[in-house]
Motif scaffolding. Structure first.
Motif, PDB file in Angstrom:
ATOM      1  N   CYS A  30      10.105   3.324   4.373  1.00 29.83           N
ATOM      2  CA  CYS A  30      10.034   3.091   5.814  1.00 29.83           C
ATOM      3  C   CYS A  30       9.433   1.709   6.040  1.00 29.83           C
ATOM      4  N   GLY A  31       9.696   1.171   7.220  1.00 33.17           N
ATOM      5  CA  GLY A  31       9.076  -0.100   7.580  1.00 33.17           C
ATOM      6  C   GLY A  31      10.065  -1.234   7.698  1.00 33.17           C
ATOM      7  N   ASP A  32       9.534  -2.404   8.021  1.00 35.18           N
ATOM      8  CA  ASP A  32      10.335  -3.593   8.285  1.00 35.18           C
ATOM      9  C   ASP A  32       9.961  -4.657   7.248  1.00 35.18           C
ATOM     10  N   SER A  33      10.884  -4.927   6.333  1.00 38.11           N
ATOM     11  CA  SER A  33      10.551  -5.836   5.232  1.00 38.11           C
ATOM     12  C   SER A  33      10.515  -7.301   5.670  1.00 38.11           C
ATOM     13  N   CYS A  34      10.907  -7.574   6.915  1.00 42.37           N
ATOM     14  CA  CYS A  34      10.876  -8.962   7.393  1.00 42.37           C
ATOM     15  C   CYS A  34       9.508  -9.352   7.958  1.00 42.37           C
ATOM     16  N   ARG A  35       8.574  -8.408   8.015  1.00 40.02           N
ATOM     17  CA  ARG A  35       7.234  -8.730   8.539  1.00 40.02           C
ATOM     18  C   ARG A  35       6.391  -9.432   7.480  1.00 40.02           C
ATOM     19  N   GLU A  36       5.402 -10.159   7.941  1.00 44.73           N
ATOM     20  CA  GLU A  36       4.440 -10.755   7.004  1.00 44.73           C
ATOM     21  C   GLU A  36       3.601  -9.636   6.405  1.00 44.73           C
ATOM     22  N   ALA A  40      -1.368  -5.275  -0.003  1.00 39.49           N
ATOM     23  CA  ALA A  40      -0.692  -4.078  -0.516  1.00 39.49           C
ATOM     24  C   ALA A  40      -1.675  -3.187  -1.272  1.00 39.49           C
ATOM     25  N   ILE A  41      -1.481  -1.882  -1.084  1.00 37.57           N
ATOM     26  CA  ILE A  41      -2.214  -0.887  -1.880  1.00 37.57           C
ATOM     27  C   ILE A  41      -1.195  -0.222  -2.791  1.00 37.57           C
ATOM     28  N   VAL A  42      -1.542  -0.066  -4.063  1.00 36.70           N
ATOM     29  CA  VAL A  42      -0.639   0.576  -5.021  1.00 36.70           C
ATOM     30  C   VAL A  42      -1.203   1.937  -5.397  1.00 36.70           C
ATOM     31  N   SER A  43      -0.334   2.937  -5.395  1.00 41.18           N
ATOM     32  CA  SER A  43      -0.776   4.298  -5.685  1.00 41.18           C
ATOM     33  C   SER A  43       0.354   5.044  -6.377  1.00 41.18           C
ATOM     34  N   LEU A  44       0.008   6.006  -7.232  1.00 42.51           N
ATOM     35  CA  LEU A  44       1.073   6.796  -7.868  1.00 42.51           C
ATOM     36  C   LEU A  44       1.809   7.602  -6.795  1.00 42.51           C
ATOM     37  N   ASP A  45       1.056   8.124  -5.830  1.00 40.15           N
ATOM     38  CA  ASP A  45       1.635   8.968  -4.776  1.00 40.15           C
ATOM     39  C   ASP A  45       1.167   8.482  -3.409  1.00 40.15           C
ATOM     40  N   LEU A  46       1.968   8.803  -2.392  1.00 44.12           N
ATOM     41  CA  LEU A  46       1.518   8.584  -1.014  1.00 44.12           C
ATOM     42  C   LEU A  46       0.763   9.838  -0.570  1.00 44.12           C
ATOM     43  N   THR A  47      -0.455   9.668  -0.103  1.00 44.67           N
ATOM     44  CA  THR A  47      -1.241  10.793   0.426  1.00 44.67           C
ATOM     45  C   THR A  47      -1.876  10.346   1.740  1.00 44.67           C
ATOM     46  N   PRO A  48      -2.317  11.314   2.572  1.00 42.05           N
ATOM     47  CA  PRO A  48      -2.989  10.919   3.826  1.00 42.05           C
ATOM     48  C   PRO A  48      -4.188  10.016   3.566  1.00 42.05           C
ATOM     49  N   ILE A  55      -4.961   1.760   6.643  1.00 47.05           N
ATOM     50  CA  ILE A  55      -5.302   1.517   8.060  1.00 47.05           C
ATOM     51  C   ILE A  55      -6.685   0.862   8.147  1.00 47.05           C
ATOM     52  N   ALA A  56      -7.648   1.414   7.404  1.00 43.53           N
ATOM     53  CA  ALA A  56      -9.025   0.902   7.478  1.00 43.53           C
ATOM     54  C   ALA A  56      -9.095  -0.557   7.046  1.00 43.53           C
ATOM     55  N   ASP A  57      -8.258  -0.940   6.077  1.00 40.78           N
ATOM     56  CA  ASP A  57      -8.325  -2.307   5.544  1.00 40.78           C
ATOM     57  C   ASP A  57      -7.304  -3.247   6.188  1.00 40.78           C
ATOM     58  N   GLY A  58      -6.557  -2.762   7.173  1.00 43.74           N
ATOM     59  CA  GLY A  58      -5.555  -3.617   7.826  1.00 43.74           C
ATOM     60  C   GLY A  58      -4.421  -4.012   6.888  1.00 43.74           C
ATOM     61  N   ILE A  59      -4.076  -3.122   5.972  1.00 43.75           N
ATOM     62  CA  ILE A  59      -3.022  -3.408   4.982  1.00 43.75           C
ATOM     63  C   ILE A  59      -1.718  -2.765   5.454  1.00 43.75           C
ATOM     64  N   ASN A  60      -0.604  -3.537   5.407  1.00 46.51           N
ATOM     65  CA  ASN A  60       0.634  -2.985   5.973  1.00 46.51           C
ATOM     66  C   ASN A  60       1.728  -2.707   4.936  1.00 46.51           C
ATOM     67  N   LEU A  61       1.321  -2.600   3.656  1.00 49.67           N
ATOM     68  CA  LEU A  61       2.308  -2.211   2.626  1.00 49.67           C
ATOM     69  C   LEU A  61       1.635  -1.276   1.616  1.00 49.67           C
ATOM     70  N   ILE A  94       2.965   0.396   8.905  1.00 50.66           N
ATOM     71  CA  ILE A  94       2.784   0.302   7.453  1.00 50.66           C
ATOM     72  C   ILE A  94       4.135   0.582   6.783  1.00 50.66           C
ATOM     73  N   SER A  95       4.564  -0.340   5.957  1.00 52.75           N
ATOM     74  CA  SER A  95       5.782  -0.119   5.182  1.00 52.75           C
ATOM     75  C   SER A  95       5.424   0.605   3.893  1.00 52.75           C
ATOM     76  N   VAL A  96       6.339   1.448   3.441  1.00 54.11           N
ATOM     77  CA  VAL A  96       6.135   2.160   2.170  1.00 54.11           C
ATOM     78  C   VAL A  96       7.305   1.833   1.264  1.00 54.11           C
ATOM     79  N   TYR A  97       6.970   1.450   0.056  1.00 53.96           N
ATOM     80  CA  TYR A  97       8.009   1.084  -0.918  1.00 53.96           C
ATOM     81  C   TYR A  97       7.759   1.865  -2.212  1.00 53.96           C
ATOM     82  N   ALA A  98       8.808   2.458  -2.765  1.00 51.41           N
ATOM     83  CA  ALA A  98       8.654   3.243  -4.001  1.00 51.41           C
ATOM     84  C   ALA A  98       9.400   2.578  -5.157  1.00 51.41           C
ATOM     85  N   CYS A  99       8.754   2.545  -6.298  1.00 46.26           N
ATOM     86  CA  CYS A  99       9.294   1.890  -7.490  1.00 46.26           C
ATOM     87  C   CYS A  99       9.221   2.944  -8.609  1.00 46.26           C
ATOM     88  N   HIS A 100      10.226   3.765  -8.737  1.00 46.55           N
ATOM     89  CA  HIS A 100      10.134   4.983  -9.552  1.00 46.55           C
ATOM     90  C   HIS A 100      10.937   4.862 -10.846  1.00 46.55           C
TER      91      HIS A 100
END
Ligand SMILES: [Zn+2]
Length: 366
Positions: A30-36, A40-48, A55-61, A94-100
């Motif tokens: 999800c998200g818009d890849s044309c935004r600045e 980025a935060i990297v995680s094995l899984d997306l969780t709440p 959100i707390a760190d103002g990170i949008n990827l 926040i954009s989410v990108y998966a590299c599986h």
């Protein structure tokens, strides 16, 4: 500040999306890849909790290994855990990108991270993929041959394993008859032209095809470029699932498992019956790897280390090979380091970090 799609380009250069398995859903969730990209935060899984961190760190990827939408999602409505995470990400830009599995299927990928920590040597892909490369044949007038070939090399054609600039050429004669309305490279309208040419044969990764055809047409002097594209079933040793390699010397099973437990902090290792006391050749597949058991056996692995094994899977070593389950999260935990490293190597100033929250859903009661 780089654009989100520049970060994605770095990842897809290392692990092209085309290499993902057909059941997978890697790529932008999800998200818009044309935004600045603010970070980025990297995680094995997306969780709440990971979303809260962003959100707390103002990170949008958020970059995950496991695609948050995997088996299909028919509605995005509250009351469903995956939907709610998607809603939270979209509301907060926040954009989410998966590299599986595309990152599983490259040799410097998920499994090499595991193998390197266990000091496996002479590593190679356990089950190579086919259909990853194609062949281009084209015909180039002699004086333009070097220029066109070098341009194709520079665009990524002719790379095989540890070699690049691989190609084959032979000299011959081409013919063409320029019709009314044409603007020929040589010759006269309505007269057949014989032109000394070189035939170039060159292989290329299939995911580069569109770019290479554009490159060829841009560099080639003919108005109508003659070329053919051929599928190839060849398997290359640097693309595919799992990894296999050798320990420097035969090692007791106990010593090897102690090392796995210490490095991967796995709560428990489940393993099959065996008479084997020492091992040297080890096959590995991070995550759910039971479909690679036959390949591990065929390659005479002493031990196959993977995760998500069921009761019956422990019989599948057929008395010749130990099959062991180290835990799914545990096996793939260093994938986040790999993803962060890939980005930092290309864009050293970019703020990328691993998620601080724990995403492993499995606990061990000892
Ligand atoms: Zn996994």
């Amino acid at each position: 500040m780089p654009l989100i799609r520049e970060i994605i380009n770095v990842l897809e250069t290392a692990a092209p999306l085309r290499l993902q398995e057909n059941y997978d859903n890697s790529g932008l969730t999800c998200g818009d890849s044309c935004r600045e990209c603010t970070g980025a935060i990297v995680s094995l899984d997306l969780t709440p909790d990971v979303i809260k961190e962003a959100i707390a760190d103002g990170i949008n990827l958020i970059i995950t290994h496991h695609p948050p939408i995997f088996k299909g999602l028919r509605q995005v409505v509250s009351g469903n855990a995956v939907s709610e995470m998607m809603i939270a990400c979209i509301k907060n830009d926040i954009s989410v990108y998966a590299c599986h599995t595309n990152l599983d299927n490259v040799l410097p990928g998920v499994n090499r991270e595991i193998a390197a920590r266990l000091d496996l040597e002479q590593t190679r892909v356990l089950q190579p993929l086919s259909g990853t490369h194609r062949q281009l044949i084209t015909y180039i007038p002699i004086d333009f041959f070097e220029k066109v070939r070098d341009t194709l090399f520079a665009a990524g054609a002719g790379a095989v394993g540890n070699y690049d600039e691989c190609g084959f050429a032979i000299t011959g004669e081409g013919t063409f008859r320029p019709l009314q309305g044409s603007d020929p490279f040589s010759g006269t309208l309505m007269v057949r032209q014989n032109e000394p040419e070189k035939r170039l044969e060159i292989i290329y990764p299939a995911h580069l095809e569109n770019k290479l055809i554009q490159t060829l047409k841009g560099a080639h002097p003919y108005e109508e470029v003659a070329y053919s594209l051929y599928p190839m079933e060849n398997k290359f040793s640097n693309l595919g699932a799992g990894i296999i390699g050798e320990l420097a010397k035969p090692t007791t099973v106990q010593h090897f498992f102690e090392k796995v437990k210490a490095i991967f902090r796995t709560g428990v290792i489940k393993y099959s019956n065996t008479e084997k006391k020492e091992i040297q050749r080890v096959a590995i597949c991070g995550g759910s790897g039971k479909s690679l058991t036959t390949s591990a056996l065929r390659n005479n692995a002493d031990l196959f280390l993977t995760a998500d094994l069921g009761y019956h899977d422990f019989f599948s070593g057929e008395g010749q090979m130990i099959i062991a389950d180290m835990g799914h999260f545990e096996s793939e935990q260093f994938t986040s380091d790999l993803i962060a490293r890939l980005i930092t190597e290309k864009i050293p100033t970019f703020a990328v970090r691993k998620a601080a929250s724990k995403t492993n859903p499995v606990n061990y009661f000892l």
